[in-house]
Design a protein around this motif. Structure first.
Motif, PDB file in Angstrom:
ATOM      1  N   ALA A   3      55.049  45.025  51.295  1.00  0.00           N
ATOM      2  CA  ALA A   3      54.281  43.811  51.009  1.00  0.00           C
ATOM      3  C   ALA A   3      52.968  44.151  50.319  1.00  0.00           C
ATOM      4  CB  ALA A   3      54.012  43.051  52.298  1.00  0.00           C
ATOM      5  N   VAL A   9      55.622  42.573  43.614  1.00  0.00           N
ATOM      6  CA  VAL A   9      55.976  41.266  44.168  1.00  0.00           C
ATOM      7  C   VAL A   9      55.732  40.164  43.139  1.00  0.00           C
ATOM      8  CG1 VAL A   9      55.363  39.564  45.928  1.00  0.00           C
ATOM      9  CG2 VAL A   9      55.638  41.968  46.556  1.00  0.00           C
ATOM     10  N   ARG A  13      58.767  37.980  41.489  1.00  0.00           N
ATOM     11  CA  ARG A  13      58.810  36.535  41.743  1.00  0.00           C
ATOM     12  C   ARG A  13      58.888  35.746  40.437  1.00  0.00           C
ATOM     13  NH1 ARG A  13      54.445  35.802  46.587  1.00  0.00           N
ATOM     14  NH2 ARG A  13      55.873  36.313  48.267  1.00  0.00           N
TER      15      ARG A  13
END
Length: 106
Positions: A3, A9, A13
């Motif tokens: 994370a 990320v 996305r």
């Protein structure tokens, strides 16, 4: 994926969103229906539209386009005030390009 890897990320996305947009069928291709009640669809799933299936080449083209978009934006950010943003865009492009090289699948 950890994370803490914010660049990865963010890149993944937005690329997933690009895949979703590429699968959408343009309104003109869905077919027209009459305005009469008896011509309207009925039942579960009647408002769902079929999605396009992307080929492996389509997916690779989308990933390349997403990476190129980030690299182009980073190249335009030349002032020192935008150095952090340009670095992050280059990191995101690097993440995407690794998937094209086959190194991002593990």
């Amino acid at each position: 994926m950890r994370a803490r890897d914010k660049a990865a990320v963010s890149a993944l996305r937005s690329t997933l969103a690009a895949f979703d947009n590429a699968e959408a069928v343009p309104v003109g291709e869905t077919g027209t229906r009459g305005l009469a009640l008896e011509q309207s669809p009925v039942g579960a799933g009647s408002t769902e539209a079929l999605r396009r299936e992307l080929t492996e080449n389509d997916v690779a083209d989308i990933v390349r386009a997403e990476a190129a978009e980030r690299l182009e934006a980073a190249a335009q950010l030349t002032t020192p005030a935008h150095a952090d943003r340009a670095t992050r865009l280059r990191e995101e492009a690097s993440v995407l390009l690794r998937f094209l090289d086959g190194h991002g699948t593990a």
